[in-house]
Design an enzyme around this catalytic site. Structure first.
Site, mmCIF file in Angstrom:
data_model
loop_
_atom_site.group_PDB
_atom_site.id
_atom_site.type_symbol
_atom_site.label_atom_id
_atom_site.label_comp_id
_atom_site.label_asym_id
_atom_site.label_seq_id
_atom_site.Cartn_x
_atom_site.Cartn_y
_atom_site.Cartn_z
ATOM 1 N N LYS A 213 0.859 -1.179 0.000
ATOM 2 C CA LYS A 213 0.000 0.000 0.000
ATOM 3 C C LYS A 213 0.901 1.238 0.000
ATOM 4 O O LYS A 213 1.867 1.302 0.771
ATOM 5 C CB LYS A 213 -0.906 0.016 1.238
ATOM 6 C CG LYS A 213 -1.994 -1.078 1.214
ATOM 7 C CD LYS A 213 -2.858 -0.979 2.473
ATOM 8 C CE LYS A 213 -3.782 -2.174 2.624
ATOM 9 N NZ LYS A 213 -4.923 -2.177 1.730
ATOM 10 N N ASP A 266 -4.730 -14.001 11.123
ATOM 11 C CA ASP A 266 -5.164 -13.346 9.879
ATOM 12 C C ASP A 266 -4.576 -11.935 9.722
ATOM 13 O O ASP A 266 -4.223 -11.536 8.621
ATOM 14 C CB ASP A 266 -6.699 -13.281 9.868
ATOM 15 C CG ASP A 266 -7.239 -12.748 8.548
ATOM 16 O OD1 ASP A 266 -6.787 -13.225 7.498
ATOM 17 O OD2 ASP A 266 -8.117 -11.853 8.577
ATOM 18 N N HIS A 271 0.195 -8.361 8.693
ATOM 19 C CA HIS A 271 0.024 -6.922 8.431
ATOM 20 C C HIS A 271 0.403 -6.043 9.634
ATOM 21 O O HIS A 271 1.154 -5.086 9.499
ATOM 22 C CB HIS A 271 -1.426 -6.612 8.057
ATOM 23 C CG HIS A 271 -1.986 -7.518 6.994
ATOM 24 N ND1 HIS A 271 -1.238 -7.980 5.948
ATOM 25 C CD2 HIS A 271 -3.241 -8.031 6.810
ATOM 26 C CE1 HIS A 271 -1.994 -8.742 5.161
ATOM 27 N NE2 HIS A 271 -3.203 -8.794 5.664
ATOM 28 N N LYS A 376 -14.183 1.571 8.944
ATOM 29 C CA LYS A 376 -12.983 1.006 8.306
ATOM 30 C C LYS A 376 -11.870 2.024 8.501
ATOM 31 O O LYS A 376 -12.017 3.187 8.112
ATOM 32 C CB LYS A 376 -13.231 0.761 6.821
ATOM 33 C CG LYS A 376 -12.004 0.198 6.105
ATOM 34 C CD LYS A 376 -12.315 -0.255 4.708
ATOM 35 C CE LYS A 376 -11.076 -0.689 3.940
ATOM 36 N NZ LYS A 376 -10.460 -1.921 4.395
HETATM 37 C C1 BG6 Z 1 -6.484 -9.868 4.507
HETATM 38 C C2 BG6 Z 1 -7.255 -10.601 5.549
HETATM 39 O O1 BG6 Z 1 -5.137 -10.236 4.526
HETATM 40 O O2 BG6 Z 1 -6.590 -8.469 4.736
HETATM 41 C C3 BG6 Z 1 -8.700 -10.173 5.554
HETATM 42 O O3 BG6 Z 1 -7.191 -11.997 5.294
HETATM 43 C C4 BG6 Z 1 -8.801 -8.667 5.693
HETATM 44 O O4 BG6 Z 1 -9.428 -10.795 6.605
HETATM 45 C C5 BG6 Z 1 -7.910 -7.975 4.673
HETATM 46 O O5 BG6 Z 1 -10.148 -8.300 5.482
HETATM 47 C C6 BG6 Z 1 -7.859 -6.480 4.915
HETATM 48 O O6 BG6 Z 1 -7.179 -5.879 3.851
HETATM 49 P P1 BG6 Z 1 -7.510 -4.387 3.393
HETATM 50 O O7 BG6 Z 1 -6.536 -4.134 2.304
HETATM 51 O O8 BG6 Z 1 -8.937 -4.389 2.962
HETATM 52 O O9 BG6 Z 1 -7.295 -3.531 4.602
#
Ligand code: BG6
Length: 519
Positions: A213, A266, A271, A376
């Site tokens: 990103k 996850d 991340h 979000k």
């Molecule tokens: C993914 C996860 O790696 O990242 C998902 O498996 C999650 O559960 C997603 O929803 C979130 O990614 P972004 O780019 O929408 O923030």
């Protein structure tokens, strides 16, 4: 055409390489390649990989010669595969699907059925790749993209090796692996061992789409290309740091995977720990993949192991019940399709982490992420210490809020600094004001487009190295094991969909006299 404010892409050859520009940034156009996707009829290929390849070709960031070979267990003709991918691309770009671009792209799209467990299948795959390499003059550059469930990683990787496909003969051979990279430290180590039998680390691209990103990449630019913040970026001036990745989405149609994963596997192992590393790492001497990845691994090695006694002081987990997201009523996690009615899978977690090194000694990092939250939002906020002596204290009726720097990763990408300013009038009166920078919505590469290009150019900066994956699992595995054991009480569901998570999460910073930033 979905080219937004794309600048004219030019073809310029400098030192034998071809370049284009995008938003004043020069991008190297990769050399010819043959990309094989395992799991090509699956969700990931249709939603992310194929649309990204189509768009890169459409905006002319692809070379003249390339081929994309889809493989999967499903029996399908080549033309049926092309039709399926056409629907996927149309779904990804509903307003600007371009017939001519599609015709050009789809002429390079092929399909073969494959049995992942059988080595004869991979011999046939080798023949197909060899013939595509000839017909599309791809100079022996090969990419294998694993978009299959983790249960078949092992046979696919081993069979690629056994068929002699991992060897670099004329060009490069790279393999891209999606998360989850293992489910604990043991499985991550054995996956690395399987990979190492056929590939060298230089050929392996472990994908974490957060690293691709733009705003996440900007963390390093912000920290190390400006001189005003770095002197303050340590325990002397920073009180604590918060990292929040909140989602409004629920588990969607991914219960089969998510039930076995949960939020810590996850979102945190990958991340969120990557965001932590970028925020806390030391400056590398040069901006080069190995140096950056060395510094990130040093951060992971300095994270204090989670105490397994008194676990509630460092972790809170939760699972969403029914509630409202905006105006829409949504069901609880246990009522989602494919989820067990007594599921104990956490969909929310908050952690308190310490990094035991010179720079960060004593500075807590509060990390949280969850599904079905009120907003979000992905943000890193740096909370500075209060001014050492408040000469206004007597004259003011309220406490002065310390400075906060927020790096907003998505949506509404930008950077803001909160500081105190006098409000007009004769009395001493202050209020927090905001210095705000917002990224304009410019046309740029999305995360999948970025990583595909980087993989073709052999740049591993945005990919996770084997030691990085293992270190993060080593930290989280004992904690996850403890939380999954029967002795750890779970009173799920414990937060309403559309809220900011379980009440207990607020206690994590509150016990230290701090509070979460509003979501
Ligand atoms: C993914 C996860 O790696 O990242 C998902 O498996 C999650 O559960 C997603 O929803 C979130 O990614 P972004 O780019 O929408 O923030």
């Amino acid at each position: 055409m979905h080219n937004g404010n794309l600048e004219k892409v030019f073809d310029e050859i400098i030192g034998g390489k071809q370049y284009g520009t995008l938003n004043s940034c020069t991008i190297e156009i990769p050399g010819p390649f043959c990309l094989t996707i395992f799991g090509a009829s699956g969700d990931l290929a249709q939603r992310k990989i194929i649309p990204a390849l189509y768009r890169l070709n459409t905006i002319r960031l692809f070379p003249q010669d390339f081929a994309v070979l889809g493989t999967g267990r499903t029996e399908m003709t080549q033309s049926a595969f092309r039709e399926l991918m056409k629907d996927a691309v149309k779904a990804a770009f509903p307003d600007d699907f371009d017939r001519d671009s599609w015709r050009e792209f789809s002429a390079r799209l092929y399909y073969v059925r494959l049995d992942y467990e059988k080595s004869e299948s991979f011999r046939r795959l080798r023949e197909k790749i060899t013939s595509l390499e000839k017909s599309h003059t791809t100079e022996g550059n090969r990419i294998f993209y694993l978009a299959v469930p983790p249960s078949v990683y092992e046979p696919v990787i081993s069979n690629i090796g056994l068929a002699g496909l991992s060897r670099e003969e004329k060009g490069y051979t790279h393999i891209v692996i999606e998360k989850p990279f293992g489910r604990d430290i043991g499985s991550a180590r054995s996956l690395n061992a399987i990979l190492r039998k056929s590939f060298s680390e230089r050929q392996i691209y472990r994908m974490d789409h957060y690293l691709a990103k733009e705003t996440v990449q900007n963390i390093l630019m912000f920290r190390f290309a400006n001189s005003i913040f770095e002197p303050l970026w340590n325990r002397r001036y920073i009180d604590h740091i918060q990292i929040t990745v909140a989602e409004t989405l629920g588990v969607e149609h991914r219960a089969g995977y998510y039930e076995k994963a949960g939020v810590l596997r996850d979102m945190f192992q990958n991340h969120i720990f990557q965001l932590l590393a970028l925020t806390a790492m030391e400056p590398p001497s040069i901006f080069e993949a190995e140096r950056v990845r060395d510094e990130k691994v040093k951060v992971f090695r300095s994270v204090r192991p989670f105490p397994l006694k008194g676990i509630d002081d460092v972790v809170v987990i939760g699972q969403y019940g029914e509630g409202k997201i905006g105006k829409e009523r949504v069901v609880g996690y246990r009522e989602e399709p494919g989820v067990m009615s007594h599921s104990e899978t956490p969909t929310f977690a908050a952690l308190k982490v310490f990094i035991d090194n010179w720079r960060w000694n004593g500075v807590p990092f509060y990390l949280r992420s969850g599904k079905r939250l009120t907003k979000k939002k992905a943000e890193i906020s740096v909370h500075f210490k209060p001014a050492p002596h408040l000469m206004f204290a007597r004259a003011l009726e309220e406490d002065i809020e310390p400075n906060t720097l927020a790096l907003r990763l998505q949506p509404d990408e930008g950077i803001s600094l909160h500081f105190q300013a006098k409000t007009p009038g004769s009395r001493i009166c202050m209020s927090p004001v905001l210095m705000d920078f917002s990224y304009k919505k410019v046309f740029s590469l999305n995360d999948y487009e970025r990583v595909l290009l980087d993989c073709m150019q052999g740049d591993q900066m945005l990919f996770v190295r084997s030691d990085g994956a293992e270190e993060t699992w080593a930290l989280l595995s004992p904690l996850i094991e403890k939380l999954e054991s029967d002795i750890y009480p779970k009173d799920f569901p414990n937060y309403e969909a559309g809220s900011s998570g379980p009440d207990a999460a607020a206690l994590l910073p509150r016990k230290d006299g701090r509070s979460w930033r509003a979501m």
